[in-house]
Design an enzyme around this catalytic site. Structure first.
Site, PDB file in Angstrom:
ATOM      1  N   TYR A 266       0.861  -1.190   0.000  1.00 11.66           N
ATOM      2  CA  TYR A 266       0.000   0.000   0.000  1.00 11.66           C
ATOM      3  C   TYR A 266       0.891   1.231   0.000  1.00 11.66           C
ATOM      4  CZ  TYR A 266      -3.627   3.275   1.730  1.00 11.66           C
ATOM      5  OH  TYR A 266      -4.487   4.327   1.903  1.00 11.66           O
TER       6      TYR A 266
ATOM      7  N   LYS B 232      -1.527  -1.527  -3.946  1.00 15.17           N
ATOM      8  CA  LYS B 232      -2.529  -0.458  -3.968  1.00 15.17           C
ATOM      9  C   LYS B 232      -1.768   0.834  -4.132  1.00 15.17           C
ATOM     10  CE  LYS B 232      -5.882   2.015  -1.071  1.00 15.17           C
ATOM     11  NZ  LYS B 232      -6.514   2.105   0.279  1.00 15.17           N
TER      12      LYS B 232
END
Length: 298
Positions: free
Chosen positions: A134, A162
């Site tokens: 992330y 992500k």
């Protein structure tokens, strides 16, 4: 691992005393799965992870795994700025039965790119679970550079990222230089369609709490080659996407869910609920978009 196209960064429902409301969690999980979510991120930023204890996180992981019962992938947010603490929570999440974990860039201590690589690779070596990185420099103050993500993608269980840098050039470089089975998800709702155009696999979304089916339709129209319809859906959804971040998240999306009679309670301090005026503005946007029908949310 295939996380699908719409991954919802799930809010954590609280009761009036700000304890996790597990009955509301059950209703929310079922609602999200029925409304377009292929996977759920549990105890991520949108789930107010900074204010959840490890004990709460583990209990929440187990509960969502049980409720989802294989209908959606469960991705546990186990990242922090402590490698050792992240390793321990990851091991506990694996025992809880989750399908994968999400590891955020170490925040506040601002490690070098080599430090970031060693952090993620050390955690990866301690689990058999698939890992979604992330990257959110707006919150962590550190960008995982494309070369670092490319290097990490060579590790067998680091399978996805992500990307919330908002940098389409960086995303393109990552997609082009990582293995075909490494997936990239937009971490910004409003960049879902542009990210798809450069090869992204989908979105890790906040707005999907409210417009999950519509976001799924937008992606499917794009995938089928109907770019015009996909663009029109993006244009229609953009005001809702922006409304979910008009105030610090997750206060807007929690308010929207409550207006839609999907009760999730309020936020924990230091987050603040929307003011009456802010709720009224949100209500107007939901009405204008046809999401909130007359008589609801009053």
């Amino acid at each position: 691992m295939n996380f699908g196209q719409v991954v919802t960064a799930m809010v954590t429902p609280f009761d009036i005393e700000e304890n996790i409301d597990f009955r509301a969690v059950e209703k929310l999980v079922n609602y999200l799965i029925e409304n377009g979510s292929d996977s759920l991120v549990v105890a991520g930023t949108t789930g107010e992870s900074p204010t959840l204890s490890n004990e709460e996180k583990i209990t929440l992981f187990k509960h969502v795994v049980e409720i989802s019962n294989g209908r959606a992938k469960v991705i546990a947010g186990t990242g922090s700025n402590s490698t050792t603490a992240s390793m321990e929570l990851t091991k506990q999440a694996e025992t809880a039965g989750v399908d994968a974990i999400m590891l955020v860039t170490p925040y506040y201590n601002k490690p070098s790119q080599e430090g970031i690589f060693q952090h993620f690779s050390t955690i990866a070596s301690a689990t058999s679970l698939p890992i979604m990185l992330y990257n959110v420099p707006g919150r962590t103050a550190t960008n995982i550079e494309a070369d670092t993500i490319i290097r990490l993608s060579q590790l067998p269980n680091i399978v996805s990222v992500k990307e919330a840098s908002g940098d389409l050039d960086q995303m393109t470089t990552i997609i082009h230089n990582t293995p075909d089975n490494f997936s990239l998800y937009s971490g910004d709702d409003s960049l879902t369609l542009p990210a798809l155009a450069i090869g992204a696999d989908g979105v890790v979304s906040v707005a999907s709490h409210i417009v999950g089916n519509q976001m799924r339709d937008m992606i499917q129209h794009f995938r089928s080659g109907d770019v015009t319809t996909s663009a029109k859906l993006h244009q229609k959804l953009l005001p809702i996407m922006k409304a979910m971040f008009a105030q610090p998240s997750p206060a807007p999306v929690k308010s929207a869910l409550n207006l839609l009679d999907v009760a999730v309670g309020g936020v924990r301090m230091p987050m603040q609920p929307l003011t009456e005026n802010e709720v009224e503005m949100l209500k107007q946007k939901l009405h204008a978009s046809g999401i909130l029908k007359a008589g609801n949310g009053t």
